[in-house]
Design a protein around this motif. Structure first.
Motif, PDB file in Angstrom:
ATOM      1  N   ILE A 195       0.822  -1.218   0.000  1.00  0.00           N
ATOM      2  CA  ILE A 195       0.000   0.000   0.000  1.00  0.00           C
ATOM      3  C   ILE A 195       0.857   1.269   0.000  1.00  0.00           C
ATOM      4  CG2 ILE A 195      -1.891  -1.162   1.199  1.00  0.00           C
ATOM      5  CD1 ILE A 195      -1.054   0.345   3.739  1.00  0.00           C
ATOM      6  N   LEU A 196       2.176   1.100  -0.110  1.00  0.00           N
ATOM      7  CA  LEU A 196       3.069   2.254  -0.036  1.00  0.00           C
ATOM      8  C   LEU A 196       3.674   2.571  -1.398  1.00  0.00           C
ATOM      9  CD1 LEU A 196       5.054   1.609   3.278  1.00  0.00           C
ATOM     10  CD2 LEU A 196       3.136   3.167   2.915  1.00  0.00           C
ATOM     11  N   LEU A 197       3.840   3.843  -1.640  1.00  0.00           N
ATOM     12  CA  LEU A 197       4.610   4.349  -2.766  1.00  0.00           C
ATOM     13  C   LEU A 197       5.633   5.292  -2.160  1.00  0.00           C
ATOM     14  CD1 LEU A 197       5.003   4.420  -5.822  1.00  0.00           C
ATOM     15  CD2 LEU A 197       3.430   6.370  -5.910  1.00  0.00           C
ATOM     16  N   GLY A 198       6.826   4.760  -1.917  1.00  0.00           N
ATOM     17  CA  GLY A 198       7.780   5.510  -1.112  1.00  0.00           C
ATOM     18  C   GLY A 198       7.325   5.481   0.337  1.00  0.00           C
ATOM     19  N   TYR A 199       7.020   6.661   0.868  1.00  0.00           N
ATOM     20  CA  TYR A 199       6.529   6.755   2.242  1.00  0.00           C
ATOM     21  C   TYR A 199       5.092   7.267   2.293  1.00  0.00           C
ATOM     22  CZ  TYR A 199      11.369   6.076   3.676  1.00  0.00           C
ATOM     23  OH  TYR A 199      12.622   5.557   3.865  1.00  0.00           O
ATOM     24  N   VAL A 200       4.401   7.220   1.169  1.00  0.00           N
ATOM     25  CA  VAL A 200       3.017   7.701   1.133  1.00  0.00           C
ATOM     26  C   VAL A 200       2.102   6.567   0.705  1.00  0.00           C
ATOM     27  CG1 VAL A 200       3.759  10.047   0.603  1.00  0.00           C
ATOM     28  CG2 VAL A 200       3.184   8.494  -1.261  1.00  0.00           C
TER      29      VAL A 200
END
Length: 208
Positions: A173-178
């Motif tokens: 559910i993460l894209l980098g830290y978002v």
């Protein structure tokens, strides 16, 4: 030592947990074998130390047992579905995912662990404690669902809906830290808002 491979095979396949006191008894018998007529002059720790450290390099059967049991974790995380014993463990646990995440989430109240699975889990807890392994650290591969470390995600109803879509670990559910955005049908919008709320509450300060 010719008996060590035979003992290791037994320790790896014993179907129930073996307590430490049993291995202490084995060590005492071994000490009597080495010193049958005289009082023991060397401590057990010295006898089990490496030759390079002045020991006799006697096997520590307790450590061998822990290592043999932890080898089962590799089979949990990379299961061979042709192994009938492994598929049976998965069936008892409820799913492949629940068996894979057991070391980190612990058994759920409705889990009925087999004696062999429980033995491996106990050994994992012992090793984690003795080596100061912190299993509470957040990791991209940590399980999202039924994970006591992610209390906010425990509030999400019907997590199986997300699991069926392949969303089972934090990095899913993460894209980098978002938080990722997903292409969802309209009736999934409310469920995404639930996921978004759980993420923002569990990880305050991160962009959602």
């Amino acid at each position: 030592m010719i008996c060590l491979p035979k003992m290791l095979y037994v320790l790896a396949n014993v179907p129930t947990y073996v307590p430490l006191r049993w291995f202490n008894d084995i060590d005492k018998l071994l000490q009597k074998l080495l010193c049958p007529t005289s009082k023991q002059r060397l401590a057990r720790a010295i006898m089990q130390a490496l030759w390079s450290k002045g020991g006799l390099a006697l096997p520590n059967f307790w450590n061998y047992y822990l290592a043999a049991q932890l080898a089962n974790l590799q089979q949990w995380w990379h299961p061979n579905l042709d192994n009938r014993a492994m598929t049976l463990e998965m069936h008892i646990m409820g799913s492949e995912q629940e068996l894979q995440t057991l070391p980190f989430t612990g058994p759920r109240p409705d889990n009925n662990l087999s004696a062999k699975t429980l033995s491996t889990y106990k050994c994992w807890q012992i090793v984690a404690k003795e080596t100061y392994l912190n299993t509470n650290q957040w990791s991209p591969a940590m399980p999202l669902w039924h994970n006591k470390l992610l209390g906010q995600f425990l509030q999400i109803p019907d997590p199986g809906i997300w699991a069926n879509k392949g969303i089972t670990e934090l990095h899913h559910i993460l894209l980098g830290y978002v938080l990722k955005t997903f292409e969802l049908q309209n009736h999934y919008l409310f469920r995404y808002l639930q996921l978004k709320h759980a993420f923002s509450t569990q990880f305050p300060g991160h962009t959602v």
